[in-house]
Design a protein around this motif. Structure first.
Motif, mmCIF file in Angstrom:
data_model
loop_
_atom_site.group_PDB
_atom_site.id
_atom_site.type_symbol
_atom_site.label_atom_id
_atom_site.label_comp_id
_atom_site.label_asym_id
_atom_site.label_seq_id
_atom_site.Cartn_x
_atom_site.Cartn_y
_atom_site.Cartn_z
ATOM 1 N N THR A 346 11.405 46.928 21.237
ATOM 2 C CA THR A 346 10.498 45.484 20.886
ATOM 3 C C THR A 346 10.335 44.650 21.122
ATOM 4 O OG1 THR A 346 13.530 45.687 20.029
ATOM 5 C CG2 THR A 346 12.099 46.278 18.786
ATOM 6 N N GLY A 347 11.728 44.639 22.566
ATOM 7 C CA GLY A 347 11.571 43.535 23.774
ATOM 8 C C GLY A 347 10.037 43.689 24.433
ATOM 9 N N ASP A 348 9.001 44.597 24.282
ATOM 10 C CA ASP A 348 7.750 44.626 25.236
ATOM 11 C C ASP A 348 6.927 43.655 24.208
ATOM 12 O OD1 ASP A 348 9.271 45.865 26.980
ATOM 13 O OD2 ASP A 348 7.766 48.084 26.786
ATOM 14 N N LEU A 349 7.373 44.001 23.041
ATOM 15 C CA LEU A 349 6.633 43.631 21.885
ATOM 16 C C LEU A 349 6.951 42.543 21.636
ATOM 17 C CD1 LEU A 349 4.257 44.815 19.564
ATOM 18 C CD2 LEU A 349 6.029 45.074 18.055
ATOM 19 N N PHE A 350 7.526 42.532 21.698
ATOM 20 C CA PHE A 350 7.976 40.263 21.846
ATOM 21 C C PHE A 350 7.084 39.924 22.742
ATOM 22 C CE2 PHE A 350 10.261 36.360 21.619
ATOM 23 C CZ PHE A 350 10.642 36.627 20.328
ATOM 24 N N THR A 351 7.759 40.270 23.699
ATOM 25 C CA THR A 351 6.682 39.859 24.536
ATOM 26 C C THR A 351 5.359 39.340 24.600
ATOM 27 O OG1 THR A 351 8.555 40.574 26.017
ATOM 28 C CG2 THR A 351 7.059 39.200 27.781
ATOM 29 N N ALA A 352 4.884 40.402 24.035
ATOM 30 C CA ALA A 352 2.928 40.863 24.633
ATOM 31 C C ALA A 352 2.522 39.561 22.743
ATOM 32 C CB ALA A 352 2.857 41.902 24.278
ATOM 33 N N THR A 372 5.673 35.593 15.913
ATOM 34 C CA THR A 372 6.035 36.457 16.899
ATOM 35 C C THR A 372 7.167 37.051 16.126
ATOM 36 O OG1 THR A 372 5.051 35.560 18.878
ATOM 37 C CG2 THR A 372 6.627 37.314 18.809
ATOM 38 N N ALA A 373 8.605 36.470 15.836
ATOM 39 C CA ALA A 373 9.027 37.140 14.999
ATOM 40 C C ALA A 373 9.367 37.688 13.785
ATOM 41 C CB ALA A 373 10.253 36.242 14.769
ATOM 42 N N SER A 374 7.939 37.176 13.130
ATOM 43 C CA SER A 374 7.696 37.504 11.720
ATOM 44 C C SER A 374 6.677 38.861 12.067
ATOM 45 C CB SER A 374 5.898 36.424 11.473
ATOM 46 O OG SER A 374 5.762 37.324 10.335
ATOM 47 N N ALA A 375 5.707 38.656 12.436
ATOM 48 C CA ALA A 375 5.272 40.376 14.006
ATOM 49 C C ALA A 375 6.338 41.604 13.245
ATOM 50 C CB ALA A 375 4.360 40.695 14.218
ATOM 51 N N LEU A 376 7.417 41.454 14.309
ATOM 52 C CA LEU A 376 8.210 42.176 14.658
ATOM 53 C C LEU A 376 9.498 42.260 13.543
ATOM 54 C CD1 LEU A 376 9.421 43.037 17.446
ATOM 55 C CD2 LEU A 376 7.922 40.815 18.050
ATOM 56 N N GLN A 377 9.908 41.106 12.764
ATOM 57 C CA GLN A 377 10.076 41.431 11.154
ATOM 58 C C GLN A 377 9.579 42.963 11.099
ATOM 59 O OE1 GLN A 377 13.350 41.229 8.194
ATOM 60 N NE2 GLN A 377 13.389 41.080 10.421
ATOM 61 N N HIS A 378 8.194 41.858 10.672
ATOM 62 C CA HIS A 378 7.080 43.424 9.406
ATOM 63 C C HIS A 378 7.644 44.602 9.903
ATOM 64 C CE1 HIS A 378 4.178 43.280 6.713
ATOM 65 N NE2 HIS A 378 4.304 44.889 7.345
ATOM 66 N N ILE A 379 7.480 45.042 10.811
ATOM 67 C CA ILE A 379 7.045 46.121 12.251
ATOM 68 C C ILE A 379 8.537 46.995 12.514
ATOM 69 C CG2 ILE A 379 6.671 47.345 14.829
ATOM 70 C CD1 ILE A 379 4.448 44.776 14.350
ATOM 71 N N VAL A 380 9.247 46.171 12.381
ATOM 72 C CA VAL A 380 10.670 46.971 12.284
ATOM 73 C C VAL A 380 11.170 47.398 11.070
ATOM 74 C CG1 VAL A 380 11.928 45.671 14.331
ATOM 75 C CG2 VAL A 380 12.375 45.164 12.359
ATOM 76 N N ARG A 381 11.090 46.385 9.992
ATOM 77 C CA ARG A 381 11.131 47.276 8.996
ATOM 78 C C ARG A 381 9.800 48.291 8.350
ATOM 79 N NH1 ARG A 381 14.573 45.007 5.686
ATOM 80 N NH2 ARG A 381 15.048 42.695 6.033
ATOM 81 N N ARG A 382 8.942 48.593 8.914
ATOM 82 C CA ARG A 382 8.234 49.504 8.806
ATOM 83 C C ARG A 382 8.535 50.347 9.154
ATOM 84 N NH1 ARG A 382 1.716 48.599 7.101
ATOM 85 N NH2 ARG A 382 1.975 47.024 5.611
ATOM 86 N N THR A 383 9.030 50.862 10.317
ATOM 87 C CA THR A 383 9.263 51.596 11.006
ATOM 88 C C THR A 383 10.604 52.519 10.221
ATOM 89 O OG1 THR A 383 8.547 50.393 13.212
ATOM 90 C CG2 THR A 383 10.613 52.074 13.435
ATOM 91 N N ILE A 384 11.583 51.361 10.461
ATOM 92 C CA ILE A 384 13.368 51.813 9.887
ATOM 93 C C ILE A 384 13.049 52.727 8.260
ATOM 94 C CG2 ILE A 384 14.176 49.820 7.754
ATOM 95 C CD1 ILE A 384 15.893 52.528 10.694
#
Ligand code: ADP
Length: 436
Positions: A346-352, A372-384
């Motif tokens: 997730t750190g990689d993705l956050f930085t990109a 950035t945080a919004s994208a990460l939140q969306h992605i980790v939720r979909r992932t889980i």
């Protein structure tokens, strides 16, 4: 919007009008009416690319949009298909209208992943097709419109958080040979360099030499460094790179970086100071600024959140001296809803993502961090959700694209060089990315 974990930003809501030229010209109002919302259109942009995600199809379809959305979008696809550059991306697209079984409102169904790229060409001397780099590169290049050249700093069987891993580490000489090739062709001018996981000290030193040279080529080059070294596990910090990399990061790499994105553990070992309170965290960020970077973003921390234990805190700090000598300082604190799982990469993705959004919002770190945080939140939720069997596979496209939904203007010909790792052989599946 709620479903996509986006917040309406009243100052900057982006809307895109799709349709034939005739159809777009016929829409001459400065106001776009969507259900109960009226959006003023101040900065129109066109032909920047389009993303469709069925998850984003408005529900119910607003009836006051003119021409009505369900008619407008199917018209758009054949129109876009006529463009030679775009045709390959949309040839499988067969938009259909159907009625929502529960409310009978018209719904638009488009293939889950349809991407139209603004800059479809890429000069890539090491092509990576594997999970995490694929993810970051898709993120920055395809979704956000950068041209990216990648270098695999390592090629591993899997993430080093697992008990076992095997693979190769690129040496300084090998990196130098690649860079020489770029120089010989005169194509070593970049706007951004992003570095991630590396585990060889001389390789890192070579990165620094190259960045210095690239900065001579382009004094505006921005070097974004994710000082990937370790993390917390059960409250204790641990390194997943050899310990002798720490002094190289401290003394050589961080001083040439413009933006750094450590997690809490990495920030603490770089600054040589623990951050148990927010005050200490600000001191840590000041120490990091003093080492060189104008922008420091601590991507996650276990500082207590006022919203409760289900939130993690990320912090940002910008400190720069403007040409007129004034000091600009900005601090940001984000409370991010925690998903109850451990994610890797997730750190990689956050930085990109941060790189891309700071490019769009160069004077607004808060906005860049929020997006950035919004994208990460969306992605980790979909992932889980996917890992728990609640969503179908290939979440990557939907997840990333579901959050965007905007228009981007003025991104022609940017070049970005990514030095990161190549990990895993699982393709774009979510299972590889979640450890319970
Ligand atoms: N368990 C989680 N729940 C919600 N968001 C997460 C979670 N883990 C990571 N993230 C998101 O990913 C970002 C980066 O995560 P972080 O753990 O700091 O990266 P790394 O340690 O890999 O550098 C966080 O800012 C957050 O947005």
């Amino acid at each position: 919007m709620n479903a996509n974990i986006l917040q309406l930003n009243v100052d900057e809501t982006e809307a895109i009008l799709l349709g034939s030229r005739q159809c777009r010209l016929s829409y001459d109002s400065d106001l776009l009416n969507l259900s109960s919302l009226s959006l003023g259109l101040t900065k129109p942009a066109c032909n920047l690319g389009a993303w469709f995600d069925p998850q984003l199809s408005p529900h119910p379809v607003p009836d006051r949009l003119s021409p009505p959305l369900p008619h407008c979008l199917p018209l758009t696809v054949p129109y876009l298909r006529r463009s030679r550059n775009l045709r390959p991306y949309i040839r499988h697209c067969s938009p259909q209208l159907f009625k929502c079984p529960s409310c009978q409102s018209p719904q638009l169904h488009l293939p889950q992943l349809m991407q139209l790229l603004q800059n479809p060409t890429v000069r890539t001397f090491t092509h990576t097709k594997h999970f995490w780099d694929c993810f970051d590169l898709l993120c920055v290049r395809q979704v956000l419109g950068f041209e990216v050249d990648t270098v695999n700093s390592v090629q591993f069987s899997n993430h080093t958080g697992y008990d076992h891993w095997t693979g190769q580490v690129m040496t300084a000489n090998e990196l130098h040979t690649l860079y020489d090739g770029l120089k010989l062709n005169g194509v070593n001018r970049y706007d951004y360099v992003l570095t991630g996981y590396t585990r060889d000290a001389s390789f890192l030193e070579m990165v620094v030499d190259i960045i210095r040279e690239l900065k001579c080529q382009n004094p505006n080059l921005v070097y974004v460094c994710d000082p990937v070294m370790g993390d917390q596990r059960n409250g204790d910090g641990y390194m997943y790179v050899p310990e002798h990399l720490l002094p190289v990061y401290k003394e050589k790499v961080v001083p040439v970086a413009d933006i750094i994105t450590p997690n809490q553990y990495e920030a603490e070992i770089l600054a040589g100071k623990k951050m148990n309170t927010e005050k200490e965290a600000l001191e840590v960020m000041d120490l990091l600024h003093a080492m060189g970077p104008e922008t420091v973003v601590i991507t996650s921390s276990d500082l207590p959140s006022s919203l409760g234990k289900d939130y993690l805190i990320a912090l940002g700090s910008l400190r720069k001296i403007k040409a007129d000598g004034t000091l600009v300082k900005e601090r940001i604190r984000m409370e991010i809803p925690k998903v109850d799982a451990v994610f890797v990469g997730t750190g990689d993705l956050f930085t990109a993502m941060l790189l891309a959004w700071t490019h769009t919002h160069p004077n607004n770190l808060k906005m860049a961090c929020e997006k950035t945080a919004s994208a990460l939140q969306h992605i980790v939720r979909r992932t889980i959700n996917h890992a728990r069997g609640k969503e179908p596979g290939m979440w990557v496209g939907g997840g990333m694209l579901g959050w965007g939904g905007g228009t981007w203007d003025g991104w022609g010909g940017l070049h970005c060089w990514v030095v990161g790792c190549r990990v895993g052989w699982g393709g774009c599946s979510a299972e590889g990315s979640v450890r319970h």
